[in-house]
Design a protein around this motif. Sequence first.
Motif, mmCIF file in Angstrom:
data_model
loop_
_atom_site.group_PDB
_atom_site.id
_atom_site.type_symbol
_atom_site.label_atom_id
_atom_site.label_comp_id
_atom_site.label_asym_id
_atom_site.label_seq_id
_atom_site.Cartn_x
_atom_site.Cartn_y
_atom_site.Cartn_z
ATOM 1 N N ASN A 117 103.653 120.759 74.840
ATOM 2 C CA ASN A 117 104.443 120.050 73.835
ATOM 3 C C ASN A 117 103.569 120.281 72.659
ATOM 4 O OD1 ASN A 117 103.019 117.756 75.596
ATOM 5 N ND2 ASN A 117 102.359 117.535 73.261
ATOM 6 N N SER A 118 104.031 120.259 71.176
ATOM 7 C CA SER A 118 103.329 120.490 70.214
ATOM 8 C C SER A 118 102.331 119.451 69.906
ATOM 9 C CB SER A 118 104.303 120.749 68.884
ATOM 10 O OG SER A 118 105.096 122.040 68.914
ATOM 11 N N ALA A 119 101.071 119.740 69.470
ATOM 12 C CA ALA A 119 100.209 118.665 69.366
ATOM 13 C C ALA A 119 99.219 118.815 68.169
ATOM 14 C CB ALA A 119 99.301 118.676 70.792
ATOM 15 N N HIS B 247 99.802 126.133 58.202
ATOM 16 C CA HIS B 247 101.235 125.963 59.062
ATOM 17 C C HIS B 247 101.549 127.414 59.343
ATOM 18 C CE1 HIS B 247 101.409 121.744 58.365
ATOM 19 N NE2 HIS B 247 101.307 121.860 56.912
ATOM 20 N N THR B 248 100.461 127.938 59.893
ATOM 21 C CA THR B 248 101.029 129.531 60.534
ATOM 22 C C THR B 248 101.121 129.367 61.905
ATOM 23 O OG1 THR B 248 98.740 130.143 60.520
ATOM 24 C CG2 THR B 248 100.010 130.643 58.363
ATOM 25 N N TRP B 249 100.474 128.324 62.636
ATOM 26 C CA TRP B 249 100.854 128.456 64.197
ATOM 27 C C TRP B 249 100.545 126.762 64.388
ATOM 28 C CZ3 TRP B 249 96.507 125.297 65.849
ATOM 29 C CH2 TRP B 249 95.482 124.868 65.041
ATOM 30 N N ILE B 250 101.085 126.640 65.913
ATOM 31 C CA ILE B 250 100.952 125.399 66.456
ATOM 32 C C ILE B 250 100.338 125.505 67.693
ATOM 33 C CG2 ILE B 250 102.826 124.113 65.222
ATOM 34 C CD1 ILE B 250 105.006 125.003 67.325
ATOM 35 N N ALA B 251 99.759 124.489 68.269
ATOM 36 C CA ALA B 251 99.222 124.605 69.709
ATOM 37 C C ALA B 251 99.551 123.296 70.465
ATOM 38 C CB ALA B 251 97.944 124.732 69.612
ATOM 39 N N GLY B 252 99.512 123.365 71.640
ATOM 40 C CA GLY B 252 99.782 122.265 72.577
ATOM 41 C C GLY B 252 99.062 122.483 73.834
#
Length: 360
Positions: free
Chosen positions: A329-331, A337-342
């Motif tokens: 899940n995104s966390a 705002h070039t990447w997301i991590a989870g």
Amino acid sequence: MTRGVRTLFVALTVAVSLLVTGTVMALTLGGVGNADGNGTGPQALADPGDPAHWTPQRMSRAKPRDPRADEGPPAPIAPPSPSGAPTGRGPLPDIVAEAKPPPVRADEVPRPYSGNTGTIAVGKLFFEAPDGPSACSGTVVADPKYPGRSNLVWTAGHCVHAGRGGTWFTSMQFVPAFNSSGQATLDNLGNPGPVAPFGQWWATSMATSDQWRAGGTNTSSPATAYDYAVVEVRNPDRSARSLEEVVGHAVPVWFDAPRDLARASAYGYPQDPPYDGLRMYGCTQDPRRMTVDPGVPPLLRIGCSMTAGASGGGWYANGPDGPLRLIGNSALSGAGHTWIAGPYLGQDARRMLENLKRKR
């Protein structure tokens, strides 16, 4: 339609009207939370309270929740590949696997949201936090204890609990496939049914990791590796039909999935500009690793331009038997705002789910 349901639909219509004029919506029902941020085990919630709690003024103050990693200035966003999917690859060398992934612009998910792609199981969570009304994303997941009849929603730990020194959030509600029809616009606010096509499901209990409750913060920390949660909901019409039965889909959770997957897709409802929280978006890329602390499992990370509000949204990958499964899940997102991590969903995540199941 009962008087209570009509009242909720009117409230939803007002909230959407606020949102499309530059505000952010939160629609929930009152609940009771435990002020003890260091408690253990799932948190049980009382029956929802008076829907009148959610005045237009209160809804307009809702804010998305999104822990941020501290990094440099924004990087340029590259469009996705024409196929929308990366090519296959083998395991990457450590130095590459840990590198910041190439940026990807999030794609708007076509409507209506479909069970074939699993996006029908994605929705919005609305709740009260100590600093006011808030919103996240979530995913209907399969319940091994009740096959075919799940009432479980997977999301981020920071969407149910404030973390270190904080409290459980209250008045939580899940709206699956929010705005699947696309009618939450200024041109059509008179028919709120399609905005919440499967109703508004009230949380009855929720659980997150001990690590998140004890150490979670609003930036990257060791607790980010355990920033996941599960929420149990009940049918708003108090019937015996489960969330899975009403929605028609629930995504199985894939614990201990391979870390060298060639493709992962993250979905959610980003609300911070340039997004408005009315539409679902997704990003697809090969997941890389992101180490936030050598003593905890690395996160999964992909390039993605989604902003706050997408937190808690599910990450999908094809399972060994073909059908899509939830792998995270995104966390956490980068400042640009070039990447997301989870978090990687290992045995700690499995134990969290088992703990909630034992309490039922």
